[in-house]
Design a protein around this motif. Structure first.
Motif, PDB file in Angstrom:
ATOM      1  N   GLY A 109     -43.908 -57.908  55.125  1.00  0.00           N
ATOM      2  CA  GLY A 109     -44.851 -58.842  56.056  1.00  0.00           C
ATOM      3  C   GLY A 109     -46.005 -58.836  56.830  1.00  0.00           C
ATOM      4  N   CYS A 110     -46.920 -57.596  55.992  1.00  0.00           N
ATOM      5  CA  CYS A 110     -47.996 -57.276  55.879  1.00  0.00           C
ATOM      6  C   CYS A 110     -49.454 -58.041  55.550  1.00  0.00           C
ATOM      7  N   GLU A 111     -50.310 -58.672  56.588  1.00  0.00           N
ATOM      8  CA  GLU A 111     -51.060 -59.279  55.955  1.00  0.00           C
ATOM      9  C   GLU A 111     -52.455 -59.555  55.540  1.00  0.00           C
ATOM     10  N   ARG A 112     -52.728 -58.264  55.930  1.00  0.00           N
ATOM     11  CA  ARG A 112     -53.436 -57.111  55.795  1.00  0.00           C
ATOM     12  C   ARG A 112     -53.441 -55.547  54.795  1.00  0.00           C
ATOM     13  N   LEU A 113     -54.711 -55.746  54.138  1.00  0.00           N
ATOM     14  CA  LEU A 113     -54.801 -54.244  53.040  1.00  0.00           C
ATOM     15  C   LEU A 113     -56.070 -53.511  53.830  1.00  0.00           C
ATOM     16  N   TYR A 114     -55.934 -53.028  53.274  1.00  0.00           N
ATOM     17  CA  TYR A 114     -57.265 -51.798  54.047  1.00  0.00           C
ATOM     18  C   TYR A 114     -57.229 -50.068  52.646  1.00  0.00           C
ATOM     19  N   TYR A 128     -62.178 -53.734  43.560  1.00  0.00           N
ATOM     20  CA  TYR A 128     -61.853 -53.607  44.861  1.00  0.00           C
ATOM     21  C   TYR A 128     -62.655 -55.040  45.779  1.00  0.00           C
ATOM     22  N   ASP A 129     -64.139 -54.994  45.110  1.00  0.00           N
ATOM     23  CA  ASP A 129     -64.915 -56.660  44.916  1.00  0.00           C
ATOM     24  C   ASP A 129     -64.246 -57.462  44.385  1.00  0.00           C
ATOM     25  N   ARG A 130     -63.339 -57.479  43.176  1.00  0.00           N
ATOM     26  CA  ARG A 130     -63.198 -58.226  42.409  1.00  0.00           C
ATOM     27  C   ARG A 130     -61.990 -58.403  42.360  1.00  0.00           C
ATOM     28  N   ALA A 131     -61.143 -57.767  43.691  1.00  0.00           N
ATOM     29  CA  ALA A 131     -59.575 -58.408  44.553  1.00  0.00           C
ATOM     30  C   ALA A 131     -59.768 -58.571  45.442  1.00  0.00           C
ATOM     31  N   GLY A 132     -61.130 -58.890  46.236  1.00  0.00           N
ATOM     32  CA  GLY A 132     -61.156 -59.165  47.009  1.00  0.00           C
ATOM     33  C   GLY A 132     -61.096 -58.933  48.561  1.00  0.00           C
ATOM     34  N   TYR A 133     -61.158 -57.584  48.058  1.00  0.00           N
ATOM     35  CA  TYR A 133     -61.677 -56.942  49.547  1.00  0.00           C
ATOM     36  C   TYR A 133     -62.679 -56.921  50.018  1.00  0.00           C
ATOM     37  N   GLY A 134     -62.706 -57.187  51.365  1.00  0.00           N
ATOM     38  CA  GLY A 134     -64.256 -57.381  51.801  1.00  0.00           C
ATOM     39  C   GLY A 134     -65.008 -56.164  52.296  1.00  0.00           C
ATOM     40  N   ARG A 135     -66.588 -55.846  52.544  1.00  0.00           N
ATOM     41  CA  ARG A 135     -66.810 -54.296  53.296  1.00  0.00           C
ATOM     42  C   ARG A 135     -66.778 -54.094  54.637  1.00  0.00           C
ATOM     43  N   LEU A 136     -67.040 -53.316  55.356  1.00  0.00           N
ATOM     44  CA  LEU A 136     -67.725 -53.080  56.213  1.00  0.00           C
ATOM     45  C   LEU A 136     -67.885 -51.711  56.263  1.00  0.00           C
TER      46      LEU A 136
END
Length: 139
Positions: A109-114, A128-136
């Motif tokens: 039920g988690c919507e966010r991975l980091y 990670y970029d190709r998988a859609g992870y954003g950068r902070l």
């Protein structure tokens, strides 16, 4: 290459430790003393962290070639200790491991991975970029 991802058991801890050490040894010249100490401690204490979240291994012909841990935290999942041996990189192992953590997050039920990584893990960052992870940007 046929790689199968499976949930790890405690008997896999020594092999996971060897895999993490091998991957981190490749980049030893990049580490500060603080990072090196942190990684050495993390590898030595894998058993102590075992119950923090599920651990998976990617195996090829019985050999552990990759690993990842998913740590549920505050309604999200922290992707920790993702590593793939050099001789199997570029063959989809990392993608399979990320897909496994993504499926776990959805089922939980988690919507966010980091995750966090170092700038010298260039191949991992591309994944990670190709998988859609954003950068902070962080410290």
């Amino acid at each position: 290459m046929s790689v199968a991802v499976r949930r790890a058991s405690k008997k896999d801890i020594p092999e996971i430790g060897r895999l993490l050490q091998a991957v981190f040894d490749e980049f030893d010249h990049e580490y500060s003393d603080v990072e090196r100490d942190r990684l050495t401690t993390a590898i030595a204490n894998l058993a102590d962290r075992w119950d923090e979240g599920p651990v998976w291994v990617a195996c090829e012909d019985g050999r552990v070639v990759g690993t990842v841990t998913a740590v549920p935290k505050d309604g999200s999942v922290y992707v920790r200790s993702m590593a793939v041996l050099a001789d199997t990189r570029g063959q989809g192992v990392g993608r399979q491991l990320l897909e496994t953590t993504d499926a776990f997050a959805r089922e939980s039920g988690c919507e966010r991975l980091y995750l966090s990584t170092a700038p010298y893990f260039v191949a991992a960052i591309r994944l990670y970029d190709r998988a859609g992870y954003g950068r902070l940007e962080g410290p």
